[in-house]
Design a protein around this motif. Structure first.
Motif, short mmCIF file in Angstrom:
data_model
loop_
_atom_site.label_atom_id
_atom_site.label_comp_id
_atom_site.label_asym_id
_atom_site.label_seq_id
_atom_site.Cartn_x
_atom_site.Cartn_y
_atom_site.Cartn_z
N ALA A 167 0.81 -1.21 0.00
CA ALA A 167 0.00 0.00 0.00
C ALA A 167 0.84 1.26 0.00
N THR A 168 2.11 1.10 -0.37
CA THR A 168 3.01 2.25 -0.32
C THR A 168 3.63 2.47 -1.69
N VAL A 169 3.69 3.74 -2.12
CA VAL A 169 4.33 4.11 -3.37
C VAL A 169 5.39 5.15 -3.07
N THR A 170 6.56 4.94 -3.59
CA THR A 170 7.64 5.92 -3.45
C THR A 170 8.22 6.18 -4.83
N VAL A 171 8.82 7.35 -4.95
CA VAL A 171 9.45 7.75 -6.21
C VAL A 171 10.91 8.02 -5.93
N ASP A 172 11.79 7.34 -6.70
CA ASP A 172 13.22 7.50 -6.50
C ASP A 172 13.64 8.83 -7.11
N ARG B 185 3.04 13.46 -4.57
CA ARG B 185 3.02 14.66 -5.42
C ARG B 185 4.39 15.27 -5.50
N SER B 186 4.65 15.90 -6.64
CA SER B 186 5.93 16.61 -6.80
C SER B 186 5.97 17.81 -5.88
N THR B 187 7.19 18.23 -5.59
CA THR B 187 7.35 19.30 -4.59
C THR B 187 7.02 20.68 -5.13
N ARG B 188 6.99 20.83 -6.45
CA ARG B 188 6.75 22.16 -7.03
C ARG B 188 5.34 22.23 -7.59
N THR B 189 4.65 23.34 -7.27
CA THR B 189 3.31 23.57 -7.79
C THR B 189 3.39 24.60 -8.92
N CYS B 190 3.13 24.15 -10.16
CA CYS B 190 3.21 25.04 -11.33
C CYS B 190 1.84 25.60 -11.71
N VAL B 191 0.80 24.80 -11.54
CA VAL B 191 -0.57 25.22 -11.81
C VAL B 191 -1.46 24.72 -10.69
N THR B 192 -2.56 25.42 -10.50
CA THR B 192 -3.51 25.01 -9.46
C THR B 192 -4.62 24.20 -10.10
N VAL B 193 -4.66 22.90 -9.73
CA VAL B 193 -5.63 21.98 -10.31
C VAL B 193 -6.41 21.31 -9.18
N GLY B 194 -7.71 21.21 -9.36
CA GLY B 194 -8.53 20.55 -8.34
C GLY B 194 -8.23 19.07 -8.24
N CYS C 9 8.83 21.77 -13.49
CA CYS C 9 7.54 21.82 -14.17
C CYS C 9 7.69 21.07 -15.49
N PRO C 10 6.66 20.36 -15.93
CA PRO C 10 5.31 20.26 -15.36
C PRO C 10 5.29 19.49 -14.03
N GLN C 11 4.34 19.80 -13.20
CA GLN C 11 4.16 19.10 -11.93
C GLN C 11 3.46 17.77 -12.17
N PHE C 12 3.58 16.85 -11.20
CA PHE C 12 2.92 15.56 -11.38
C PHE C 12 2.45 15.06 -10.04
N ALA C 13 1.62 14.01 -10.12
CA ALA C 13 1.13 13.33 -8.93
C ALA C 13 0.95 11.86 -9.27
N VAL C 14 1.29 10.97 -8.28
CA VAL C 14 1.07 9.54 -8.44
C VAL C 14 -0.17 9.21 -7.63
N LEU C 15 -1.24 8.79 -8.30
CA LEU C 15 -2.54 8.61 -7.67
C LEU C 15 -3.01 7.16 -7.81
N PRO C 16 -3.72 6.66 -6.80
CA PRO C 16 -4.18 5.25 -6.84
C PRO C 16 -5.35 5.08 -7.80
N ALA C 17 -5.58 3.81 -8.17
CA ALA C 17 -6.65 3.51 -9.12
C ALA C 17 -8.01 3.48 -8.45
N PRO D 81 15.63 14.56 -10.91
CA PRO D 81 15.12 15.67 -10.10
C PRO D 81 13.78 16.22 -10.60
N LEU D 82 12.88 15.40 -11.13
CA LEU D 82 11.62 15.89 -11.68
C LEU D 82 10.69 16.44 -10.62
N THR D 83 10.88 16.02 -9.39
CA THR D 83 9.95 16.47 -8.36
C THR D 83 10.03 17.96 -8.11
N GLY D 84 11.09 18.61 -8.57
CA GLY D 84 11.22 20.05 -8.37
C GLY D 84 11.10 20.86 -9.64
#
Length: 417
Positions: A67-72, A99-108, A82-90, A77-80
């Protein structure tokens, strides 16, 4: 050309312009629409290329453990960036989102979650454009598998689509403006093309109207004389024997006039050639002077032996018109006409003692078939046409002592080829 004929041709011309411009407008609008659609597709492809670079990289760096997801992130260095990303469950109850550490756009969050679940459910890469808090946002969701082979979730990347949309809108406006300009150019081109297409019809109508006007002009006098002779013969049967030869001559003259007008019409249409032969110009002019009733007017002729290559019927008509105009207009009101004709060197000069002509307006008067002052009008337009048909010219000027001088010049070499 008459106003009614010009009006009809004008309506036909504008109809052709509208048809021509309409077809071109439809084609241009379709072409511009295809360009706009292709530009929008290229915009989306460029944004998707940025997003897929992120999603494909992150899916290789994802470590799924129960139940754990990690990103190496240490490997990339993509986490910092743009574009920003998120790893979300199904589905609900899956692993905790990353989620990446940098917020480039505000998305719901709901929009990201919905696209991630759709991608995991379908097992395919999905893209979409949504309305973010600050404008349009382009999303890309790429699913990844858990060790058991089932799609556990998706990497969702987001990029601001506002600048690309603004550039696309600007190009769309430029294309729309270009289409409007091109439609205008097509309309102008259609106007020119329609004018050229209708020019032969306009020339044909003009020739027809000129032929009718010349026929009426040339037949008016002999028809009136013929009617007068017929009425005289009816009132005085005893004079019929004397009047009959004159009636026959007038009928013959009318036939010659009609034949000449038909020849002129055919020559103007290019359907016939001048009946050129060597003629004695002095003898031809002398015959015209003898056959033209001058009344109380004084007509003198000075002729030197002159030979030219010309159509005798047309030249005879031209000389007769010059003499007729001089007799009609070449005198002051209340005085008798005095006309002197000179023939020499291929030139026929007719001088009168009238008020003269305005040389600056003579050309326009000939073109318009109108009488303006001394010796002008339809008859002279025929003279000028005969001269030009033989490669010559009609000159007009005023004498120093008063009166108008008309000079019909026929080149010794005959008509131009």
């Amino acid at each position: 050309m008459s106003a009614s004929s010009a009006s009809r041709l004008g309506r036909v011309r504008w109809l052709l312009v509208w048809v021509f411009a309409g077809f071109n407008a439809v084609g241009l609008i379709l072409f511009c629409w295809l360009l706009v659609r292709d530009d929008g597709r290229q915009r989306d492809l460029a944004l998707d290329a940025q997003l897929q670079r992120v999603t494909s990289t992150v899916t290789r760096l994802v470590h799924y453990d129960s139940a754990t997801v990690t990103v190496d992130a240490a490997r990339d260095p993509l986490t910092g960036e743009c574009p920003q990303f998120a790893v979300l469950p199904a589905a609900d109850g899956g692993f905790a989102p990353f989620r990446s550490t940098r917020t480039c756009v505000t998305v719901g969050e709901p929009a990201l979650t919905a696209l991630a679940r759709q991608a995991a459910a379908s097992g395919t890469l999905l893209t979409a454009t949504i309305d973010g808090d600050d404008g349009p946002v382009r999303l890309c969701a790429q699913p990844f598998r858990e060790p058991g082979g089932r799609f556990a979730g998706a990497v969702v990347a987001a990029v601001d689509a506002g600048p690309s949309d603004a550039a696309h809108d600007q190009r769309t406006l430029l294309l729309a403006g270009g289409c409007v300009v091109l439609v205008g150019v097509a309309g102008a081109a259609g106007y020119v093309v329609a004018g050229r297409a209708l020019r032969p019809a306009g020339n044909a109508l003009r020739q027809q109207e000129i032929l009718i006007a010349e026929t009426a002009h040339d037949l008016r006098t002999p028809v009136a004389a013929l009617r007068a002779l017929a009425e005289t013969a009816l009132r005085n049967p005893a004079r019929s024997t004397d009047l009959l030869p004159r009636t026959v001559r007038l009928a013959g003259r009318m036939g010659e006039i009609i034949d000449g007008l038909l020849v002129r019409a055919r020559l103007s249409a290019g359907a016939d050639q001048l009946a050129v032969r060597r003629i004695r110009l002095d003898e031809l002019v002398s015959a015209v002077v003898r056959e033209t009733p001058a009344g109380d007017a004084q007509v003198t002729l000075t002729a030197a032996p002159t030979e030219v290559d010309a159509d005798p019927v047309l030249v005879q008509r031209a000389v007769a018109n010059l003499l007729d105009n001089a007799l009609r207009y070449g005198h002051e009101p209340g005085t008798l006409a005095i006309v002197h004709i000179t023939v020499a060197g291929g030139r026929v000069t007719v001088a009168d003692h009238g008020p003269g002509v305005d040389a600056a307006r003579a050309q326009a008067a000939f073109d318009q078939f109108t009488g303006e002052g001394s010796s002008s009008g339809l008859g002279l337009s025929i003279v000028r046409w005969v001269a030009q048909a033989h490669g010559g010219e009609l000159r007009v000027y005023n004498a120093q002592e008063g009166g108008a001088i008309f000079e019909l010049v026929l080149p010794a070499g005959g008509p131009e080829a």
